[in-house]
Write a protein that holds these residues in place. Structure first.
Motif, PDB file in Angstrom:
ATOM      1  N   MET A   1       0.831  -1.190   0.000  1.00  0.00           N
ATOM      2  CA  MET A   1       0.000   0.000   0.000  1.00  0.00           C
ATOM      3  C   MET A   1       0.874   1.252   0.000  1.00  0.00           C
ATOM      4  O   MET A   1       0.584   2.215  -0.706  1.00  0.00           O
ATOM      5  CB  MET A   1      -0.952   0.029   1.180  1.00  0.00           C
TER       6      MET A   1
ATOM      7  N   LEU B   1       0.570   4.045  -2.727  1.00  0.00           N
ATOM      8  CA  LEU B   1       0.285   5.422  -2.298  1.00  0.00           C
ATOM      9  C   LEU B   1       1.317   6.383  -2.880  1.00  0.00           C
ATOM     10  O   LEU B   1       0.973   7.411  -3.463  1.00  0.00           O
ATOM     11  CB  LEU B   1       0.313   5.536  -0.770  1.00  0.00           C
TER      12      LEU B   1
ATOM     13  N   THR C   1      -5.871   4.239  -3.941  1.00  0.00           N
ATOM     14  CA  THR C   1      -5.569   4.590  -2.555  1.00  0.00           C
ATOM     15  C   THR C   1      -6.120   5.974  -2.270  1.00  0.00           C
ATOM     16  O   THR C   1      -6.436   6.731  -3.183  1.00  0.00           O
ATOM     17  CB  THR C   1      -4.045   4.604  -2.305  1.00  0.00           C
TER      18      THR C   1
ATOM     19  N   TRP D   1      -6.216   2.055   1.538  1.00  0.00           N
ATOM     20  CA  TRP D   1      -6.852   1.606   0.303  1.00  0.00           C
ATOM     21  C   TRP D   1      -8.188   2.313   0.218  1.00  0.00           C
ATOM     22  O   TRP D   1      -8.884   2.473   1.233  1.00  0.00           O
ATOM     23  CB  TRP D   1      -7.046   0.091   0.306  1.00  0.00           C
TER      24      TRP D   1
ATOM     25  N   SER E   1      -9.063  -0.911  -6.106  1.00  0.00           N
ATOM     26  CA  SER E   1      -8.498  -1.022  -4.760  1.00  0.00           C
ATOM     27  C   SER E   1      -8.656  -2.445  -4.216  1.00  0.00           C
ATOM     28  O   SER E   1      -7.711  -3.036  -3.688  1.00  0.00           O
ATOM     29  CB  SER E   1      -9.201  -0.009  -3.838  1.00  0.00           C
TER      30      SER E   1
END
Length: 131
Positions: A20, A24, A42, A49, A112
């Motif tokens: 993540m 991001l 994100t 998420w 996501s």
């Protein structure tokens, strides 16, 4: 406005999921280069998420119609399951009002969710906007 603890803003150093964090960071850079902020998997604000925080009031944007029922002038409720997000209006009962903005919300949530599935991690069963 009081924020719920599970939706509090986190710093990049608090994010423990390396996948993540990488996504991001990549989406932050891509957004600076022109990625539509509403197309992200994100959330820049919550550092999560998207499907984990899309039910937050912060994701209701009446001007653009994201998570918004134009005829009723109300925010849409969100339920996320294993593969998609479903939007519905609590006033008129319309399920996923068919607007470009709401289709974009659903698409971003699917992306996501697919990213989480691709990592092999367990997905949340649902996100309840009321609790």
């Amino acid at each position: 406005m009081r924020r719920r603890a599970h939706l509090r803003l986190v710093t990049p150093s608090e994010t423990t999921d390396p996948t993540m964090t990488a996504v991001l960071d990549a989406e932050d850079l891509a957004e600076e280069a022109g990625l539509d902020p509403h197309a992200r998997a994100t959330c820049r604000l919550h550092r999560r998420w998207l499907h984990e925080c899309v039910a937050s009031p912060d994701h209701v944007i009446p001007v653009t119609g994201h998570r918004w029922c134009r005829p009723c002038g109300r925010p849409l409720e969100v339920v996320v399951d294993e593969t998609t997000a479903r939007l519905s209006c609590p006033a008129c009962g319309t399920s996923t009002p068919d607007t470009a903005a709401n289709r974009q919300v659903v698409r971003a949530c699917r992306t996501s969710l697919a990213a989480v599935r691709g990592r092999g991690k367990r997905r949340p069963e649902s996100v309840n906007p009321g609790g």
